[in-house]
Design an enzyme around this catalytic site. Sequence first.
Site, PDB file in Angstrom:
ATOM      1  CE  LYS A   1      15.854  12.380  13.348  1.00 58.63           C
ATOM      2  NZ  LYS A   1      15.613  13.440  12.356  1.00 58.63           N
TER       3      LYS A   1
ATOM      4  CG  PHE B   1       6.329  17.336   9.596  1.00 57.49           C
ATOM      5  CD1 PHE B   1       5.315  17.563   8.659  1.00 57.49           C
ATOM      6  CD2 PHE B   1       7.483  16.707   9.182  1.00 57.49           C
ATOM      7  CE1 PHE B   1       5.472  17.164   7.336  1.00 57.49           C
ATOM      8  CE2 PHE B   1       7.656  16.307   7.857  1.00 57.49           C
ATOM      9  CZ  PHE B   1       6.642  16.540   6.928  1.00 57.49           C
ATOM     10  CD  GLN B   2       6.736  12.934   7.468  1.00 53.89           C
ATOM     11  OE1 GLN B   2       7.803  12.521   7.890  1.00 53.89           O
ATOM     12  NE2 GLN B   2       6.368  12.840   6.197  1.00 53.89           N
TER      13      GLN B   2
ATOM     14  CD  GLU C   1       6.124   3.833   3.454  1.00 57.66           C
ATOM     15  OE1 GLU C   1       5.189   3.851   2.625  1.00 57.66           O
ATOM     16  OE2 GLU C   1       6.849   4.822   3.674  1.00 57.66           O
TER      17      GLU C   1
ATOM     18  CG  MET D   1     -14.884 -12.928  -5.644  1.00 56.33           C
ATOM     19  SD  MET D   1     -15.499 -14.511  -6.245  1.00 56.33           S
ATOM     20  CE  MET D   1     -14.156 -15.587  -5.773  1.00 56.33           C
TER      21      MET D   1
HETATM   22  C1  TPP Z   1      -7.970  -3.976  -0.855  1.00 60.04           C
HETATM   23  C2  TPP Z   1      -9.241  -4.610  -1.288  1.00 60.04           C
HETATM   24  N1  TPP Z   1     -10.210  -3.850  -1.856  1.00 60.04           N
HETATM   25  C3  TPP Z   1     -11.365  -4.422  -2.268  1.00 60.04           C
HETATM   26  C4  TPP Z   1     -11.574  -5.752  -2.111  1.00 60.04           C
HETATM   27  C5  TPP Z   1     -12.892  -6.385  -2.553  1.00 60.04           C
HETATM   28  N2  TPP Z   1     -12.623  -7.353  -3.637  1.00 60.04           N
HETATM   29  C6  TPP Z   1     -12.576  -8.667  -3.418  1.00 60.04           C
HETATM   30  S1  TPP Z   1     -12.186  -9.543  -4.778  1.00 60.04           S
HETATM   31  C7  TPP Z   1     -12.130  -8.157  -5.717  1.00 60.04           C
HETATM   32  C8  TPP Z   1     -11.819  -8.231  -7.172  1.00 60.04           C
HETATM   33  C9  TPP Z   1     -10.392  -8.530  -7.423  1.00 60.04           C
HETATM   34  O1  TPP Z   1     -10.142  -8.312  -8.789  1.00 60.04           O
HETATM   35  P1  TPP Z   1      -8.916  -8.996  -9.485  1.00 60.04           P
HETATM   36  O2  TPP Z   1      -7.681  -8.747  -8.732  1.00 60.04           O
HETATM   37  O3  TPP Z   1      -8.903  -8.619 -10.930  1.00 60.04           O
HETATM   38  O4  TPP Z   1      -9.220 -10.528  -9.287  1.00 60.04           O
HETATM   39  P2  TPP Z   1     -10.284 -11.478 -10.026  1.00 60.04           P
HETATM   40  O5  TPP Z   1     -11.381 -11.705  -9.058  1.00 60.04           O
HETATM   41  O6  TPP Z   1     -10.734 -10.780 -11.259  1.00 60.04           O
HETATM   42  O7  TPP Z   1      -9.508 -12.713 -10.287  1.00 60.04           O
HETATM   43  C10 TPP Z   1     -12.422  -7.032  -4.945  1.00 60.04           C
HETATM   44  C11 TPP Z   1     -12.489  -5.653  -5.450  1.00 60.04           C
HETATM   45  C12 TPP Z   1     -10.551  -6.500  -1.502  1.00 60.04           C
HETATM   46  N3  TPP Z   1     -10.670  -7.801  -1.271  1.00 60.04           N
HETATM   47  N4  TPP Z   1      -9.400  -5.915  -1.135  1.00 60.04           N
END
Ligand code: TPP
Lengths: 562, 164
Positions: free
Chosen positions: A165, A115-116, A53, A472
């Site tokens: 529902k 439930f749910q 979802e 990042m």
């Molecule tokens: C849902 C979520 N969890 C954690 C983060 C923290 N976060 C920001 S950038 C990143 C790394 C993303 O990795 P990737 O998709 O491989 O992108 P890259 O930076 O390597 O291009 C993380 C873990 C986030 N922004 N969103």
Amino acid sequence: MAKKQKMSGAEAFIECLHEERVEVIFGLPGGAILPIYDELYDSDIRHILVRHEQAAAHAADGYARATGRVGVCMATSGPGATNLVTGIANAYMDSVPIVAFTGQVPTSMVGNDAFQEANITGITLPITKHNYLVKDAKMLPDIIKEAFYIASTGRPGPVLVDLPKNVQTEETEFEYPKSIQLRGYKPTSKGHPLQIKRAAKAITEAERPIIYAGGGVVISGAHAELRSLAETLMAPVTTTLLGIGTFPGTHPLSLGMVGMHGTKYANYAMMESDLIIAIGARFDDRVTGRLDSFAPNAKVIHIDIDPAEISKNVAAHIPIVGDAQNILKELIKELKPKPKSKWSEKIEKWKKEFPLEYDRKSKELKPQYVVEQIYDLCPDAIITTEVGQNQMWAAQYFKFTKPRTLISSGGLGTMGYGFPAAIGAKVGCPDKTVIDIAGDGSFLMNSQELATAVINDIPVKVAILNNKFLGMVRQWQELFYDKRYSATRLDTSPNFTKLAEAYGALGIEVTKPGEVRSAIEDAIDSDKPAVIDFQITPEENVFPMVPAGAAINEIIDYGEKT
Amino acid sequence: MKHTLSILVENKPGVLARVSGLFSRRGFNIDSLAVGITENPEISRMTIVVEGDDRILEQVTKQLNKLVDVIKVSDIKPESSIDRELALIKVEAGPKERSEVMQIADIFRARIIDVGTRTLVIEITGDVSKINAMTDLLRRFGIKEMVRTGKVSMLRGAKAVKEE
Ligand SMILES: Cc1ncc(C[n+]2csc(CCOP(=O)(O)OP(=O)(O)O)c2C)c(N)n1
Ligand SMILES: [Mg+2]
């Protein structure tokens, strides 16, 4: 539709969606929403079955951003509803009009830990523009009309409608309301004429003006007015991440993006300006850097439809509340063309001196090169992004020239957004090429949607900038945590090509710069969804970069030591 | 600085949660809150006392105005308004203390509304400082329980806080 027809709540629901001209719903059913799904079965409204979802909410969001229309998603009660939460929060932060419908346990059981059962109106209170629990089927038409109206007007945002529902099954008399009575909701659209005059005077007097445009310009459709304002004043334009595309990246007055990973010249220009004309932007901390040293000599004209954004972070000298397009039209009437100035020269010099840079001579596969080639081959594509380095490289190296062509999670920074958003965008704009510029980490957060894309024949393309890292985060660890790569290595799993193939999509692996263009061409030419696994330099960093807590002119450039 | 906000809201379920949730979420502290219906049964009024400087007040007001169920927000200035609060105070008062406590109540034009063998319940209405002054005096007898309604405010004269 004849007046006052007797029908079930579920039938009335479908009629309401017809009235709102909903053409597509992204969703996934369950017990508490079965009566509506049963009606949908015979309806001409397209339903796209997602595999989680969260993706339904993001797809509705991507659809909304690409088309400017309200996106619709639907889920069952409890876990279905809570799975929507990230997507709703994402839409809230970026002011995206979506309406989320959730099933709920029967009203007689609400509050019993049935439930749910999840109190989804309570859970989404802080992340929706408004929400409703429908207690009686005869309320449905009013509530649904209001939901679409609230979602799409003023500062747009998500609205959730929770549907017990029994409300779906009980009989009601259907009549769609013609008008809406909302005492407490009256967004301002026209700017105050006196404020506009004051703004015009400040602009005429300014020597170093800069236009700072945000997502509000996209929403308002004010890009043409923005351009005419910039060209009248010969003033430089910088944008936020969400404002990208409102001003052509190829235009001589364009400074690109401002802030943490903005261009050096945009940040310098912002800091040295004596007048910031902020339009539909909210001075987010990723834009301003350290607040107390932000643009110390600048007056601020702040144009925004949301009065609560005015002077929230940066004090506005001349606030103008209203719709950006309306206000810019009026403002331009008050202005005389200005010639190029010393300020223009200074900016041109900065642009020459500090261009965006990376190691173009490298034999390795560079992510910036990949993005440049995607731009070169598909300049008119809609680009969605994931979050992280991939997002910033997409923002920096793709020269967006039109609004609604970059679709990216700005405020919430949601990994896993880009792919389902791409599906939504493609459904809304079937004639456009839609490419998700992805990271290897983010893509896995919603890669199950390959099934949705393949089965529903939604040929989106995914360009994974695969650095085998949560890049990042790794970059921050490299720069600020002594290269201690705690929990950021993703290694080589999975094999993305095989993953794509397992779903029936096209998978292409690219390891050398020489293979980039043909891979993009093959992906675009294929009528299937496609995933390209670009195996890029693992430890490539995004520059320029303003460290957290620094002023935005304290900016580290490519190749500079920290 | 304390501000008194008079807020007209739709008389609908969940409105209180929306308003109070907004305060806590945005880090604004509520000093007191009183809710009740108005002359129009579809509309309720909340009187909220909030602590904060003008900037905070401006943000609170703007954020409140963004809520769809909020019809109007007014900052009620003390010089142009009348304020009242009601308190019920259960004081420990055996036969020996009873007359002294009753005297204090009398001075504040409060009423004794319940008498037990060891306690008295006093009802007092007034502005916040009056109630505070009386509770300060009663403290040495021992206050077993106190219930306060929170402040309600109204503009003086013919002016009214109404939807436009
Ligand atoms: C849902 C979520 N969890 C954690 C983060 C923290 N976060 C920001 S950038 C990143 C790394 C993303 O990795 P990737 O998709 O491989 O992108 P890259 O930076 O390597 O291009 C993380 C873990 C986030 N922004 N969103
Ligand atoms: Mg990565």
